[in-house]
Design a protein around this motif. Structure first.
Motif, PDB file in Angstrom:
ATOM      1  N   LYS A   1     -11.464   2.987  -3.057  1.00 45.05           N
ATOM      2  CA  LYS A   1     -11.304   2.319  -4.340  1.00 45.05           C
ATOM      3  C   LYS A   1      -9.867   2.541  -4.794  1.00 45.05           C
ATOM      4  O   LYS A   1      -9.346   3.654  -4.680  1.00 45.05           O
ATOM      5  N   VAL A   2      -9.255   1.480  -5.278  1.00 44.92           N
ATOM      6  CA  VAL A   2      -7.855   1.533  -5.686  1.00 44.92           C
ATOM      7  C   VAL A   2      -7.764   1.288  -7.178  1.00 44.92           C
ATOM      8  O   VAL A   2      -8.272   0.288  -7.681  1.00 44.92           O
ATOM      9  N   ASP A   3      -7.101   2.186  -7.877  1.00 44.54           N
ATOM     10  CA  ASP A   3      -6.788   2.005  -9.293  1.00 44.54           C
ATOM     11  C   ASP A   3      -5.270   1.899  -9.390  1.00 44.54           C
ATOM     12  O   ASP A   3      -4.552   2.673  -8.751  1.00 44.54           O
ATOM     13  N   GLY A   4      -4.802   0.943 -10.173  1.00 41.97           N
ATOM     14  CA  GLY A   4      -3.358   0.817 -10.350  1.00 41.97           C
ATOM     15  C   GLY A   4      -2.805  -0.406  -9.649  1.00 41.97           C
ATOM     16  O   GLY A   4      -3.481  -1.433  -9.536  1.00 41.97           O
ATOM     17  N   ASP A   5      -1.594  -0.291  -9.159  1.00 40.15           N
ATOM     18  CA  ASP A   5      -0.834  -1.396  -8.585  1.00 40.15           C
ATOM     19  C   ASP A   5      -1.285  -1.694  -7.155  1.00 40.15           C
ATOM     20  O   ASP A   5      -0.925  -0.992  -6.216  1.00 40.15           O
ATOM     21  N   TYR A   6      -2.050  -2.756  -7.001  1.00 42.27           N
ATOM     22  CA  TYR A   6      -2.571  -3.134  -5.681  1.00 42.27           C
ATOM     23  C   TYR A   6      -1.449  -3.516  -4.719  1.00 42.27           C
ATOM     24  O   TYR A   6      -1.552  -3.284  -3.514  1.00 42.27           O
ATOM     25  N   THR A   7      -0.394  -4.117  -5.225  1.00 42.53           N
ATOM     26  CA  THR A   7       0.727  -4.513  -4.371  1.00 42.53           C
ATOM     27  C   THR A   7       1.368  -3.287  -3.739  1.00 42.53           C
ATOM     28  O   THR A   7       1.653  -3.266  -2.538  1.00 42.53           O
ATOM     29  N   LEU A   8       1.597  -2.255  -4.527  1.00 42.91           N
ATOM     30  CA  LEU A   8       2.164  -1.019  -3.987  1.00 42.91           C
ATOM     31  C   LEU A   8       1.183  -0.347  -3.034  1.00 42.91           C
ATOM     32  O   LEU A   8       1.574   0.165  -1.990  1.00 42.91           O
ATOM     33  N   ALA A   9      -0.095  -0.360  -3.386  1.00 47.60           N
ATOM     34  CA  ALA A   9      -1.108   0.257  -2.523  1.00 47.60           C
ATOM     35  C   ALA A   9      -1.100  -0.379  -1.140  1.00 47.60           C
ATOM     36  O   ALA A   9      -1.240   0.315  -0.118  1.00 47.60           O
ATOM     37  N   ALA A  10      -0.915  -1.701  -1.079  1.00 47.49           N
ATOM     38  CA  ALA A  10      -0.908  -2.401   0.204  1.00 47.49           C
ATOM     39  C   ALA A  10       0.294  -2.016   1.060  1.00 47.49           C
ATOM     40  O   ALA A  10       0.252  -2.131   2.291  1.00 47.49           O
ATOM     41  N   LYS A  11       1.359  -1.534   0.448  1.00 48.34           N
ATOM     42  CA  LYS A  11       2.579  -1.174   1.184  1.00 48.34           C
ATOM     43  C   LYS A  11       2.523   0.228   1.791  1.00 48.34           C
ATOM     44  O   LYS A  11       3.331   0.555   2.646  1.00 48.34           O
ATOM     45  N   ILE A  12       1.584   1.047   1.352  1.00 57.06           N
ATOM     46  CA  ILE A  12       1.533   2.445   1.794  1.00 57.06           C
ATOM     47  C   ILE A  12       1.480   2.556   3.310  1.00 57.06           C
ATOM     48  O   ILE A  12       2.227   3.322   3.905  1.00 57.06           O
ATOM     49  N   GLN A  13       0.628   1.779   3.945  1.00 56.70           N
ATOM     50  CA  GLN A  13       0.467   1.890   5.391  1.00 56.70           C
ATOM     51  C   GLN A  13       1.743   1.526   6.155  1.00 56.70           C
ATOM     52  O   GLN A  13       1.925   1.955   7.283  1.00 56.70           O
ATOM     53  N   HIS A  14       2.624   0.748   5.546  1.00 55.79           N
ATOM     54  CA  HIS A  14       3.832   0.297   6.230  1.00 55.79           C
ATOM     55  C   HIS A  14       4.996   1.282   6.138  1.00 55.79           C
ATOM     56  O   HIS A  14       5.967   1.156   6.879  1.00 55.79           O
ATOM     57  N   ILE A  15       4.900   2.245   5.236  1.00 51.12           N
ATOM     58  CA  ILE A  15       6.024   3.172   5.071  1.00 51.12           C
ATOM     59  C   ILE A  15       5.768   4.537   5.710  1.00 51.12           C
ATOM     60  O   ILE A  15       6.569   5.450   5.562  1.00 51.12           O
ATOM     61  N   PHE A  16       4.660   4.639   6.450  1.00 53.23           N
ATOM     62  CA  PHE A  16       4.339   5.872   7.168  1.00 53.23           C
ATOM     63  C   PHE A  16       3.989   5.557   8.607  1.00 53.23           C
ATOM     64  O   PHE A  16       3.352   4.544   8.893  1.00 53.23           O
ATOM     65  N   ASP A  17       4.411   6.417   9.511  1.00 54.97           N
ATOM     66  CA  ASP A  17       4.103   6.284  10.940  1.00 54.97           C
ATOM     67  C   ASP A  17       2.850   7.103  11.236  1.00 54.97           C
ATOM     68  O   ASP A  17       2.914   8.342  11.277  1.00 54.97           O
ATOM     69  N   ARG A  18       1.743   6.443  11.406  1.00 49.81           N
ATOM     70  CA  ARG A  18       0.442   7.092  11.611  1.00 49.81           C
ATOM     71  C   ARG A  18       0.485   8.073  12.778  1.00 49.81           C
ATOM     72  O   ARG A  18      -0.151   9.117  12.746  1.00 49.81           O
ATOM     73  N   GLU A  19       1.209   7.749  13.825  1.00 56.03           N
ATOM     74  CA  GLU A  19       1.289   8.607  15.009  1.00 56.03           C
ATOM     75  C   GLU A  19       1.828   9.993  14.667  1.00 56.03           C
ATOM     76  O   GLU A  19       1.418  10.990  15.255  1.00 56.03           O
ATOM     77  N   LYS A  20       2.746  10.053  13.708  1.00 58.92           N
ATOM     78  CA  LYS A  20       3.370  11.342  13.354  1.00 58.92           C
ATOM     79  C   LYS A  20       2.478  12.214  12.478  1.00 58.92           C
ATOM     80  O   LYS A  20       2.773  13.377  12.263  1.00 58.92           O
ATOM     81  N   LEU A  21       1.403  11.650  11.973  1.00 57.91           N
ATOM     82  CA  LEU A  21       0.483  12.438  11.152  1.00 57.91           C
ATOM     83  C   LEU A  21      -0.383  13.362  12.004  1.00 57.91           C
ATOM     84  O   LEU A  21      -0.836  14.397  11.543  1.00 57.91           O
ATOM     85  N   THR A  22      -0.624  12.973  13.237  1.00 54.73           N
ATOM     86  CA  THR A  22      -1.590  13.704  14.057  1.00 54.73           C
ATOM     87  C   THR A  22      -0.992  14.459  15.232  1.00 54.73           C
ATOM     88  O   THR A  22      -1.719  15.073  15.981  1.00 54.73           O
ATOM     89  N   ASP A  23       0.331  14.412  15.417  1.00 55.94           N
ATOM     90  CA  ASP A  23       0.903  15.136  16.564  1.00 55.94           C
ATOM     91  C   ASP A  23       1.278  16.552  16.223  1.00 55.94           C
ATOM     92  O   ASP A  23       1.129  17.040  15.174  1.00 55.94           O
TER      93      ASP A  23
END
Length: 107
Positions: free
Chosen positions: A85-107
């Motif tokens: 569930k998202v509260d607040g700015d949906y446009t910014l929420a949609a950008k979150i996945q693009h500014i982080f490299d998922r691969e680096k979270l789990t190595d």
């Protein structure tokens, strides 16, 4: 297996400043032990707890956040099925996945 808070604490390592550009974003992850991620001036910081007046609040169970952050669940799917569930700015929420490299979270 990582827990949700550990994955959030790794976000500065996975941050892509070139993708964020001049974006300013304050995200509260409303999980069992809430955390805040702040992106400003090409820097990502993480802190325990929730701040007042964030741009985006992501309400999600820890187990679903782990799946989302490790690529076993897509953000749109989580949102459409009510797991996120998202509260607040949906446009910014949609950008979150693009500014982080998922691969680096789990190595």
């Amino acid at each position: 297996m990582h827990d949700a808070n550990t994955l959030i604490r790794r976000m500065p390592k996975a941050f892509k400043p070139e993708a964020a550009g001049s974006m300013s974003l304050r995200i509260v992850y409303a999980i069992d032990a809430p955390m805040t991620v702040i992106v400003e001036h090409g820097v990502c910081q993480v802190m325990d707890g929730a701040i007042e007046s964030p741009d985006v609040v992501l309400r999600i169970r820890d187990k679903h956040l782990i799946k989302l952050m490790t690529g076993r669940m897509m953000g749109l799917t989580a949102f459409a099925t009510g797991k996120l569930k998202v509260d607040g700015d949906y446009t910014l929420a949609a950008k979150i996945q693009h500014i982080f490299d998922r691969e680096k979270l789990t190595d």
